[in-house]
Design an enzyme around this catalytic site. Sequence first.
Site, mmCIF file in Angstrom:
data_model
loop_
_atom_site.group_PDB
_atom_site.id
_atom_site.type_symbol
_atom_site.label_atom_id
_atom_site.label_comp_id
_atom_site.label_asym_id
_atom_site.label_seq_id
_atom_site.Cartn_x
_atom_site.Cartn_y
_atom_site.Cartn_z
ATOM 1 C CB THR B 49 -9.150 -9.300 -28.455
ATOM 2 O OG1 THR B 49 -10.548 -9.071 -28.621
ATOM 3 C CG2 THR B 49 -8.740 -8.952 -27.051
ATOM 4 C CD GLU B 53 0.940 -3.262 -30.859
ATOM 5 O OE1 GLU B 53 1.767 -2.406 -30.523
ATOM 6 O OE2 GLU B 53 0.731 -3.571 -32.057
ATOM 7 N N GLY B 54 -0.758 -2.113 -25.837
ATOM 8 C CA GLY B 54 -0.190 -1.392 -24.692
ATOM 9 C C GLY B 54 -0.696 -1.776 -23.329
ATOM 10 C CG PHE B 120 -1.787 3.954 -22.056
ATOM 11 C CD1 PHE B 120 -0.697 3.112 -21.940
ATOM 12 C CD2 PHE B 120 -2.632 3.799 -23.156
ATOM 13 C CE1 PHE B 120 -0.450 2.127 -22.889
ATOM 14 C CE2 PHE B 120 -2.394 2.825 -24.112
ATOM 15 C CZ PHE B 120 -1.298 1.978 -23.977
ATOM 16 C CG ASP B 215 -19.012 -8.932 -40.014
ATOM 17 O OD1 ASP B 215 -18.678 -8.021 -40.795
ATOM 18 O OD2 ASP B 215 -18.462 -10.033 -39.981
ATOM 19 C CD GLN B 234 -8.892 6.221 -30.082
ATOM 20 O OE1 GLN B 234 -8.731 5.043 -29.799
ATOM 21 N NE2 GLN B 234 -9.059 7.153 -29.163
ATOM 22 C CG HIS B 236 -3.108 4.508 -32.167
ATOM 23 N ND1 HIS B 236 -1.801 4.917 -32.118
ATOM 24 C CD2 HIS B 236 -3.334 3.837 -31.006
ATOM 25 C CE1 HIS B 236 -1.260 4.499 -30.970
ATOM 26 N NE2 HIS B 236 -2.169 3.845 -30.280
ATOM 27 C CG LEU B 246 -1.162 -0.198 -32.391
ATOM 28 C CD1 LEU B 246 -1.580 1.258 -32.434
ATOM 29 C CD2 LEU B 246 -2.118 -0.995 -31.527
ATOM 30 C CD GLU B 249 -2.108 6.216 -25.771
ATOM 31 O OE1 GLU B 249 -2.863 6.021 -26.741
ATOM 32 O OE2 GLU B 249 -2.482 6.736 -24.717
ATOM 33 N NE ARG B 294 -4.792 5.514 -28.112
ATOM 34 C CZ ARG B 294 -5.120 4.250 -27.937
ATOM 35 N NH1 ARG B 294 -6.263 3.776 -28.401
ATOM 36 N NH2 ARG B 294 -4.311 3.440 -27.299
ATOM 37 C CG HIS B 362 -6.534 2.194 -32.795
ATOM 38 N ND1 HIS B 362 -5.847 1.044 -33.083
ATOM 39 C CD2 HIS B 362 -6.588 2.265 -31.431
ATOM 40 C CE1 HIS B 362 -5.499 0.439 -31.950
ATOM 41 N NE2 HIS B 362 -5.955 1.142 -30.945
ATOM 42 N NE ARG B 397 -10.735 2.564 -27.492
ATOM 43 C CZ ARG B 397 -9.457 2.194 -27.360
ATOM 44 N NH1 ARG B 397 -8.906 2.123 -26.171
ATOM 45 N NH2 ARG B 397 -8.735 1.913 -28.431
#
Lengths: 131, 589, 252, 127
Positions: B49, B53-54, B120, B215, B234, B236, B246, B249, B294, B362, B397
């Site tokens: 987590t 970033e964005g 975004f 896992d 996905q 990115h 990364l 976005e 994306r 991503h 997503r």
Amino acid sequence: MSAHTVPNPLPHSKGGRTHEPFWWSLFSAGGVVAAFVMPVLIFLTGLAGAFGWGAAQEAFTYDHIANLISNPLIKIFLFVCVSLPLFHCAHRIRHSLVDVGLGGIKTPLAVVSYLSAAVLTVFCAFVLLRI
Amino acid sequence: MAEYETLEADILVVGGGGAGLRAAIACAEIDPSLSVAVISKVYPMRSHTVAAEGGTAAVIKSNDSLEDHAYDTVSGSDWLADQDAVWAFVKEAPEELIQMEHWGCPWSREPDGSVAVRPFGGMKTERTWFAADKTGFHMLHALFQTSLKYDNVTRYDEWFVTKLLVEDGRCQGVAALELRTGKLRAILGKAVILCTGGAGRIFPFTTNGSIKTGDGMALAYRAGVALKDMEFVQYHPTGLPGTGILITEAARGEGGIMVNKHGDRYLQHYDLGKPLDVHDPNHPQLRQMELGPRDRLSQAFVKEMEKGNTIEGPYGDFIYLDVRHLGEKKINKKIPFVRELAKNYAGIDPVHETIPVRPVVHYMMGGVHTDIETATSLPGLFAIGECACVSINGANRLGSNSLTELLVFGARGGKNAAEFASENAISDKRALEAQARDEGERIVRTFILKQGGTERISTIRDQMTKAMEAGAGIYRTESSLKETWDTLMRLRERFEKIALDDRSNVYNTDLTTALELDFMLDVAASVAFSALERKESRGSHQRTDYPDRDDAKYLNHTLVYRTEAGPRVEYQDVVITKWPPAERTYGKK
Amino acid sequence: MGTPTTQRTIKLEVFRYRPEEEDEPTFQTYEVPYREDWVVLDALNHIKDTVDGTLSYRWSCRMGVCGSCGMMVNGYPKLTCAAFLRDYYPNAIRVEPLVNFPVERDLVINMDDFMRKLKAVKPWIIRKKEQPLAEGEYRQTPAELAQYKQFSMCINCMLCYSACPVVGREEGFIGPAVLALGQRYNLDSRDQGRAQRQETIFGHEGIWECTFVGECSTVCPKDVDPAGAIQMAKVQGAMEYMKTLLPWGQRS
Amino acid sequence: MKPPLNRNMGSTWWLSRGAYFLIMLRELSAVFIAAYLVFFLICLYKVGQGPEAYGAYLRFLWSPGMILFHLVALAFALLHMVTWFNATPKAVRVWRGEERVPPALMIGPNYAVWAVITAFIIWVVLK
């Protein structure tokens, strides 16, 4: 050992009020004073007279010096210039000695350091009052 | 000390990232008498987590609406998201983000002190809350630090869960390896929540950290729970070539543009609208060009590459992300981490130069199949966050929905697990302990004591990731997927002949790497198999042999089950409430 | 960017300690391919993957934000994901576990003590009264945010603990990162918990132990400036102490 | 299980790195300043005793050894000054809205004030 639950309080914590801020305040005030006046004091009282630059030679005659110091404002100034930096130095020396491995005698170091500064401060007052 | 010590808590949270911590806090707050154990293979603040970033989306401004957030999410998902789940998600999102604010997350602010939002990709309205461009980092640390205040939360840091313990048809604990001692122990609980994140590491180029090895997905899969929509991976569009680091976005949200080798803003040729001058007050336009979704942007890259419009580099082709026109001040304020990363890892300063980027894996849209309450088909087992599939992400997503997802469903999952735990007891402690003992023996037998192995972990892992990229990447075909599948099956056989260098107990990371590869091989197989079965193109799943979306046959979720004979696929209808399937349009508002 | 086909190599001298087999640590030298764009962590991964799987260390994000891969690189605490081979080449690179921490194995340190201290500073928002969520966010202007923002950037990589000689000699010292984090919350306009952090930050094991070596701030990969946080706290703490000495001052 | 390996720092840590060594030099300035202050106190004491004692002390003060000492002490005093002034922005953060006043702007005025004080003291002593 099972989960890494975090025990509280900390195992090394002494707890209770610390008087370090008092000593740190003196250290800090002394540091300021030393930064502003120590270079010029050392220059004037330790070097300028010796090299006899210009007006310096005359300035260091007894009469001139005694006359200067007898001024109460100058006395107060000198007292501040000496006493606070003494505590500044005591604090630094105390901590540095611990840093280089004398942590075992922490408390005696502190006592000796600050006591020396205190004694010299009293001596300073005595000397200045005598002039 | 006994060889197998049994530990217990009311609720076990497997994974200490955003979802796990949010769930743990939810449990802890609902009932202080409940004991919560957070079991994680890394210290919580290392969880991935941290790398988000964005920003994170929730409706807070008056020009926005829940309907718009839901519509953007549903259309972004190419209508594969369950609309009841999406509605719950958008409805609970604002309160969750305000809760984060109350827990100290340093959100970027407007001059009046209210939280700021930024645009975004794929959004009609700007609704992404952000903490500069380290939103995930700040959220994770705020959650972790807040979790420290609950005395009923116990953490098992650096414990690697290897198996779910199932007895009487209920999940009642886990077998976990304590890395510090190398001991395998049973940790019993009345409810278990999986929050172990995604599986980007099954691919060679990924923004994901080394710990993201699927896992939790594999744990559930092996316990008989279905994995849902695993074919949707996905990419990115903007990762650094080579490392896959990364570039958020948000760089495009703030106005960054994508250009090919001729300096052309090539996205205009892919049904994403017409570009405006970068100094036009209306740039960037919402749901258009660089602010398209994306999947579409990553696919456009491949097309450009095929046309020879990309730039060749030592780590494959790339195109440019250009943020120079934003100016140093805005870059420093809004996307400082982009500058830091580009400087350190690409050796360029985005204030003066364009950033080389390419699509990188991503996020896994798919995951452990859960209902809207985060419950799996196995009673007592819940799943949240990237490792789960509720599903709100469908076939693609939307950027900035994942951080919100782990909060909304983290809180829901925590609540539901707490409820479950207060109504159920551990039924047969001895049987569970026996399972853990068997699991310990299995690990010792298959990895520690095994002699005569010939295969190296890294060899198999590299071949797995290459096979995934080659056959199950942005564009797939029947034959490419079959080849990938065959490779994966061969690798599974070769994995049986694995040889560890390290046979010690304390911090045996050779062993954990092997266990992770074991999990990844399962997850990779589920991806390839699901992709092979879905004979249509939707969102991130693009079959060149079936280029169109086929709502008649495939408006449903893939559920893949693990059986002795190989994976078995079932389908479950998508929940449609308000937004019937329509064409996904970007570039026109 | 370097060409991946380069033949050049670089030596890594890696600290090894396997508690089940040996009582004293040793150094093991590995020769790895040299690449312009490799970091020390890439070299370690190369060793683990292809040469010696017994080497243990922590890592994850390899982009300088998860904080797991801190090690001593040629005697300096560094994130190995941000320490480029090109800055050392052609000399050998010595890699050791972070100093001032006990070693569990190889490059893996024990961080129990750090985690205890982290909790002791109560790093969460403390309110006299919680505002209901329905009333929305607490207002905080960009200027108020700026007051603590820098101190909120800590990734708990603990490089500063390795750089701090006071941490090395005083087991109890709360240490740079945690003190900065305490200040982060004390300076947050939403927080009202200063009094509850008093003993940890301003007590015997807190800021007064610091002799302002300043290396914590030098090695910090995220520019958190713990030394600054501590110095600021000292000024505050001293002023508060002096107030308690006044006849009308309150003794806490 | 064996407890984790402890590596002790030792008392020569400050020799291991240039930055540490500089810090120890900074700390050492206290020794020289303290020593200077002791000599200065003696000087004041001699002034109190009268011209003869003072004259004798001046001769001692202006001996090569003492001149060397004062040169070194001056160097340390200057080191103290520089490190102290440079620490100002660490202890005091001044904000203009959300922008922090740059550290250099915090440090600069110290030197200006220092120059004025120094000039003033020289003027008082020499006038």
